[in-house]
Design a protein around this motif. Structure first.
Motif, PDB file in Angstrom:
ATOM      1  N   GLU A   1       1.151  -0.977  -0.236  1.00 11.11           N
ATOM      2  CA  GLU A   1       0.167   0.385  -0.518  1.00 11.11           C
ATOM      3  C   GLU A   1       1.248   0.996  -0.200  1.00 11.11           C
ATOM      4  N   LEU A   2       2.084   1.368   0.754  1.00 10.69           N
ATOM      5  CA  LEU A   2       2.541   1.936   0.445  1.00 10.69           C
ATOM      6  C   LEU A   2       3.601   2.879  -0.652  1.00 10.69           C
TER       7      LEU A   2
ATOM      8  N   VAL B   1       1.004   4.000  -2.925  1.00 15.44           N
ATOM      9  CA  VAL B   1       0.404   6.030  -2.436  1.00 15.44           C
ATOM     10  C   VAL B   1       1.768   6.428  -2.837  1.00 15.44           C
ATOM     11  N   THR B   2       2.868   6.034  -2.300  1.00 19.82           N
ATOM     12  CA  THR B   2       3.970   6.457  -3.443  1.00 19.82           C
ATOM     13  C   THR B   2       4.088   6.499  -4.634  1.00 19.82           C
TER      14      THR B   2
ATOM     15  N   PRO C   1      13.456   0.820   6.088  1.00 17.46           N
ATOM     16  CA  PRO C   1      12.278   1.443   5.507  1.00 17.46           C
ATOM     17  C   PRO C   1      13.172   2.669   4.302  1.00 17.46           C
ATOM     18  N   PHE C   2      12.227   2.913   3.755  1.00 14.42           N
ATOM     19  CA  PHE C   2      12.803   4.164   2.822  1.00 14.42           C
ATOM     20  C   PHE C   2      12.353   5.119   2.610  1.00 14.42           C
ATOM     21  N   SER C   3      12.819   6.417   2.178  1.00 13.03           N
ATOM     22  CA  SER C   3      11.890   7.509   1.939  1.00 13.03           C
ATOM     23  C   SER C   3      11.367   7.184   0.684  1.00 13.03           C
ATOM     24  N   PRO C   4       9.698   7.538   0.274  1.00 13.04           N
ATOM     25  CA  PRO C   4       9.069   7.765  -0.336  1.00 13.04           C
ATOM     26  C   PRO C   4       9.375   8.321  -1.485  1.00 13.04           C
ATOM     27  N   LEU C   5      10.006   9.785  -1.356  1.00 11.97           N
ATOM     28  CA  LEU C   5      10.045  10.646  -2.018  1.00 11.97           C
ATOM     29  C   LEU C   5      11.519  10.551  -2.574  1.00 11.97           C
TER      30      LEU C   5
ATOM     31  N   GLY D   1       7.885   5.690   5.420  1.00  9.10           N
ATOM     32  CA  GLY D   1       6.928   5.913   4.687  1.00  9.10           C
ATOM     33  C   GLY D   1       5.491   6.563   4.600  1.00  9.10           C
ATOM     34  N   PHE D   2       4.564   6.217   5.821  1.00  5.65           N
ATOM     35  CA  PHE D   2       3.055   6.858   5.581  1.00  5.65           C
ATOM     36  C   PHE D   2       3.698   8.145   6.075  1.00  5.65           C
TER      37      PHE D   2
ATOM     38  N   GLU E   1       5.967  10.547   5.854  1.00  6.61           N
ATOM     39  CA  GLU E   1       6.801  11.149   4.898  1.00  6.61           C
ATOM     40  C   GLU E   1       5.628  11.531   3.757  1.00  6.61           C
ATOM     41  N   ILE E   2       4.787  10.841   3.542  1.00  2.15           N
ATOM     42  CA  ILE E   2       3.760  10.895   2.706  1.00  2.15           C
ATOM     43  C   ILE E   2       2.726  11.754   3.225  1.00  2.15           C
TER      44      ILE E   2
ATOM     45  N   THR F   1       4.569  15.589   2.790  1.00  3.52           N
ATOM     46  CA  THR F   1       4.653  16.023   2.021  1.00  3.52           C
ATOM     47  C   THR F   1       3.618  15.947   1.024  1.00  3.52           C
ATOM     48  N   ARG F   2       2.201  15.560   1.635  1.00  2.00           N
ATOM     49  CA  ARG F   2       1.262  15.454   0.565  1.00  2.00           C
ATOM     50  C   ARG F   2      -0.455  16.380   0.875  1.00  2.00           C
TER      51      ARG F   2
ATOM     52  N   ARG G   1      -8.159   9.680   4.267  1.00  3.88           N
ATOM     53  CA  ARG G   1      -6.934   9.195   3.795  1.00  3.88           C
ATOM     54  C   ARG G   1      -5.446   9.424   4.987  1.00  3.88           C
TER      55      ARG G   1
ATOM     56  N   TYR H   1      -3.787   6.675   6.607  1.00  2.00           N
ATOM     57  CA  TYR H   1      -2.362   6.504   7.122  1.00  2.00           C
ATOM     58  C   TYR H   1      -1.559   6.570   8.777  1.00  2.00           C
TER      59      TYR H   1
END
Lengths: 124, 881
Positions: A16-17, A20-21, A108-112, B656-657, B659-660, B663-664, B670, B674
């Motif tokens: 999902e992550l 979404v990214t 863990p990674f950065s979505p950006l 991840g979530f 950060e989203i 930034t978004r 939603r 998250y």
């Protein structure tokens, strides 16, 4: 036509992550939750990019196996594969690249950053 | 020319000759100038089977006759040119013509002509005109005549030839018979008349002049022989004539010579005896030769007899010689005895080592003494410092008293003369004590005291140093010692010196070794020594404490046979290099212990390895601790890397979530979703960390403290089940527990953790509800068993295999079933720490049954401390490793 991306991960939260990214890009997103599924979908759909988890317990084929299978098949070896895994050790990376992976992202990674990498690969 | 040449032609057979003649048609030559007459005659003759040749004139007739001689010639008298008479004469001059009849044909019937014809050689005369019948008969008659004549001629020729040959062979035989050397031959007929006789002996026998032809003579056979032999000759010749036997012999003497006669019957073609032959030979020379032979033989016999006598004499002298040899033999045997003595002494001294040395020397002294017929044989040994003399050995014959006890610790200075003498002469022969020099007073006194008449004393030296002396005594002065006794004594002395010196060295070595051994024997380490090949030669008593081997069992075995097979190479190498190694060693109980061993190579005088000294210490406990530490380290590393991976998973979502979200821009619903996920994963992370800490504590074992207490397991499980009934509404719980179950020894909190884990798994993996059955039973005397069965999805054998591994989840992709994947690992650790077992049975698709056992606490041991920090089973396990 939109570029196709296949997300492979046994963890629903991760799938999902990642989706979404990537949803903000002009991509068609597909998902597989184990190695066998990933291999079958890759062959059917011929995605442009695969984001591939390595450890998928419950699957007889792990990410490295999927990568190796696709890269040794002339029909699928042009698919760009980025390993997306929690295995961050040097030797883990080495195993990945030896299997033919084009990129390596550690959880863990950065979505950006992932988004940047993906667009770099697919938009050129 | 076709002239037959009888001398060269093969002898013809008479019969065949006649047959040939009759087969041939007679050939007739007609010579006439009148063709009609020729034709007429031809017709007549051809009718009678003649072959006719017609010739017109005389010249042609001659030519024809020459080339083809006819059987008959018909010749016209009146021929042109040469007339018939001339032709006839010319024909008769030709060879072979004399037998050919020539008939003259003429019309002239005057006597003058007829006379001329016959004078020319004509056979007959026929007048013309020819009267057919007369002509035919006359011609035929003449032809027949001619043929008969021809035949006779041929037969005569054959007979003449045969006669010539016969004469030839007769001549040969006769010559043979007449010349028969040294003998005579008689051929006689049935009337005993001699037909043929001959041979050189004939005149001697009969006094008759040479050969007499039988035909002329008709003399009786016996008449050819001397009078006194005639009767014998007659009867034996008659016997030959009777022919029963092929051969008869008769011997006789005549005028000083000896003869032998053989008679043979002579048979005709049908085997009938018709004559006899007597052959006489002069055998005088032969007899003479025989006599000579006999004489020679006699001579030979005499010679043999003579020789035998000579041989007898030779034998006698040989016997004398043998006796002489025996003398030498005795001497040889004596010498051999000495040599055998020496060799037996030396082998004894060499082979039996120092322990048997004293016996050997004693035996040797006796042997030498008895050999020399002596009364005493002895050995004096100088002390190490050379100051004192000790009478070490003595043998006495019985004629003297043993004095060994009297001669101990004698100052060497007393025998100054003797010892000084040894530097010039190693062998001192003393014939009489009174003949000793003035300065040998002590020695003279010594001999006197020992009732010695004569003595030989030999120095014993080792490496050019005097170590003592060997002596031999007789009570008789001027004793006659065996010739080579001094030599023997010298050799024996040398052997003794060497052996005794070795013994001295060995004793010194042994005493130092004894000291060393006292040290090693008291050490705690196992000390043992092997030869170069690893065969144990010495083992300290501590080998018993360290390995469980008694030293006497340990020696003579190969050290490498105790070393763990995997370590042998390393140990061998270490011996040659570092001299220290740690390896596994098999003890008497068959188990291996770890030893730390120091080794030292022993070298012989040639720098070759002679042996190896080992000192081993049991380091099993240290090794065990090291091993456990290593294992713990490995587990920790493995655990950390797995844990890190597992920690990254919830972190991935959180990072991840978040950060989203930062930034978004997105809809509040939603955002809410998250955020909830982030929160969920953070909670998960916390749980994971708790479990990780838990498991690391449980695995560390030693750091783990089970709070052991007597527990009522049935009650505990029942209580836990009730709390679950309230939480899970979908499932139906049943509980079945033993009433009055024995207590178990356990940690209440930890066992509750296990039960809760099994219950939550049962609920998790039967998402569609169903029954969950919980039972507490007692499967055997020592344990209680808790079982939890569900009607869920069940497991494949493959899943069951990995079930208790850390972070394993049977259906990891199913996020609906949460969990860290550590629950069963933790449960397993807890159950095993309690000394119980955990397991599962499952039917894929139809649910699973998890169970675990806990040992019952024995009622008698209820006084045992409740909070024993470690489980007894655990201790046993450690010790077994």
């Amino acid at each position: 036509m939109n570029k196709k991306i296949l997300i492979v991960d046994d963890q629903a939260a991760v799938r999902e992550l990642v989706s979404v990214t990537l949803e903000i890009g002009p991509y068609e997103i597909m998902m597989a939750e184990n190695g066998e599924q990933a291999l079958a979908m890759a062959r059917n759909v011929m995605p442009d990019l695969i984001l591939l988890d390595v450890q998928m317990p419950g699957s007889s084929l792990d990410g490295v196996g999927v990568c190796r299978a696709l890269k040794s098949d002339p029909n699928t070896q042009q698919i760009h594969i980025i390993m997306l895994t929690a295995k961050g050790q040097d030797w883990d990376r080495q195993i990945g690249f030896e299997a033919g992976a084009n990129g390596y992202f550690v959880k863990p990674f950065s979505p950006l950053e992932l988004m940047e990498e993906v667009s770099k690969v697919l938009d050129n | 020319m076709t002239t037959p040449d009888n001398s060269t032609a093969p002898t013809p057979n008479l019969n065949s000759l006649m047959a040939d003649e009759s087969a041939l048609s007679p050939r007739v030559l007609i010579v006439d100038d009148d063709g009609d007459i020729r034709r007429l005659i031809r017709v007549i003759l051809e009718r009678d089977g003649c072959i006719v040749s017609e010739i017109e004139n005389g010249a042609d007739a001659l030519e024809e006759f020459r080339t083809n001689t006819p059987d008959l010639v018909l010749l016209d008298y009146l021929l042109p040119g040469m007339n018939g008479g001339d032709v006839c004469r010319l024909l008769r001059e030709m060879p072979d013509s004399e037998n050919v009849p020539i008939i003259m044909l003429t019309a002239l019937d005057d006597p003058k002509t007829i006379e001329a014809c016959f004078a020319a050689g004509a056979t007959d005369f026929i007048t013309k005109p020819i009267h057919r019948v007369v002509f035919r008969h006359r011609v035929r008659k003449l032809i027949q005549l001619k043929k008969t004549q021809d035949r006779l001629l041929s037969q005569t020729q054959v007979l003449r030839q045969m006669h010539g040959e016969l004469m030839q062979s007769r001549k040969l035989y006769r010559t043979l018979v007449e010349k028969l050397p040294n003998g005579a031959v008689f051929l006689f007929d049935q009337y005993m008349h001699v037909s043929i006789c001959g041979g050189e002996l004939l005149p001697t026998l009969s006094n008759r002049s040479r050969t007499v032809s039988a035909a002329e003579d008709q003399t009786a056979l016996e008449d050819y022989f001397p009078v006194h032999t005639r009767g014998g000759i007659r009867s034996f010749s008659e016997a030959a004539l009777h022919g029963q036997s092929a051969r008869f012999t008769y011997e006789f003497n005549h005028e000083g010579r000896s003869y032998i006669a053989h008679a043979y019957p002579v048979r005709d073609e049908s085997g009938v005896v018709f004559a006899g032959v007597v052959i006489v030979q002069d055998i005088t020379d032969m007899k003479h030769a025989e006599q000579l032979l006999r004489d020679n033989q006699q001579q030979l016999e005499q010679l043999v007899e003579q020789r035998t006598e000579e041989l007898r004499q030779a034998n006698q002298s040989l016997q004398w010689e043998v006796k002489g040899r025996q003398q030498v033999q005795i001497e040889l045997q004596y010498r051999m005895q000495v040599e055998r003595l020496i060799s037996s002494i030396s082998t004894r001294l060499l082979s039996e080592g120092t322990i048997e040395l004293e016996n050997s020397i004693q035996t040797a002294l006796q042997a030498v003494g008895e050999f020399a017929d002596a009364d005493r044989c002895y050995v004096f040994q100088l002390s190490g410092d050379g100051l004192l003399l000790f009478n070490r050995f003595e043998w006495t014959s019985g004629a003297v008293e043993p004095q060994i006890h009297l001669w101990q610790s004698i100052p060497a200075a007393l025998f100054r003369w003797l010892i000084n003498s040894f530097s010039q002469n190693r062998v001192m022969v003393i014939d009489h004590p009174e003949r000793l020099p003035f300065d040998a007073a002590a020695e003279a006194k010594f001999m006197d005291k020992r009732t010695v008449g004569s003595s030989i004393i030999v120095a014993m030296t080792f490496e050019d140093k005097l170590t003592g002396f060997l002596g031999i005594d007789s009570i008789y002065p001027d004793f006659n010692w065996p010739d080579n006794l001094p030599t023997l004594l010298k050799i024996v002395a040398e052997l003794f010196a060497t052996a005794l010196e070795h013994k001295r060295t060995e004793e010194a070595l042994r005493s130092s070794e004894k000291k060393l051994r006292q040290i090693t024997d008291t050490m705690l380490d196992a000390v043992y020594q092997t030869d170069a090949h690893g065969v144990i030669e010495y083992a300290s008593p501590s080998c018993w404490q360290v390995f469980g081997y008694r030293p006497e069992d340990f020696v003579q075995t190969l050290i490498y046979s105790y070393v763990h097979p995997d370590d042998v190479d390393m140990v061998r190498k270490a011996i040659q290099t570092t001299g220290s190694a740690e390896y596994r060693f098999r003890c008497a109980d068959g188990g291996y212990i770890w030893v730390e061993t120091l080794t030292n190579l022993l070298f012989d005088s040639n720098d070759g390895v002679e042996g190896i000294v080992f000192a081993s210490r049991n380091i099993t406990e240290r090794k065990q601790a090291e091993h456990e530490l290593e294992e713990l380290n490995r587990l920790k590393t493995e655990f950390l890397s797995t844990a890190a991976h597992e920690l990254r998973t919830p972190l991935t979502s959180i990072r991840g979530f978040s950060e989203i979200l930062i930034t978004r821009q997105m809809a509040p619903e939603r955002q809410q979703h998250y955020l909830k996920m982030v929160n969920e994963q953070a909670t998960n992370l916390g749980k994971l960390i708790d479990d990780l800490l838990d498991i690391s504590r449980l695995e560390a074992k030693r750091g783990m403290t089970l709070m052991l207490d007597r527990l009522d397991l049935v009650n505990l499980v029942r209580t836990l089940t009730h709390t679950f009934i309230e939480a899970a509404s979908k499932h139906k719980f049943t509980f079945e527990g033993l009433s009055a179950a024995p207590s178990v020894l356990g940690d209440q909190m930890r066992l509750s953790q296990v039960v809760q884990n099994l219950l939550s798994n049962a609920v998790k993996y039967s998402p569609n509800g169903g029954e969950v059955n919980i039972t507490v039973t007692q499967p055997d005397e020592g344990h209680l068993q808790v079982s939890v069965s569900d009607q869920g999805m069940g497991m494949t054998p493959e899943q069951m295999q990995h079930l208790f591994e850390k972070f394993y989840r049977a259906d990891a992709s199913n996020t609906a079933i949460g969990g860290t994947g550590l629950g069963l690992s933790i449960s397993k650790l807890i159950v095993e720490l309690h000394g119980g077992e955990i397991g599962v049975t499952s039917d894929y698709g139809n649910g699973s049954t998890f169970y675990f056992t806990v040992p019952i606490v024995a009622e008698l041991n209820n006084s045992e401390p409740a909070n024993n920090p470690t489980n007894p089973a655990l201790i046993g396990k450690v010790n077994r490793q």
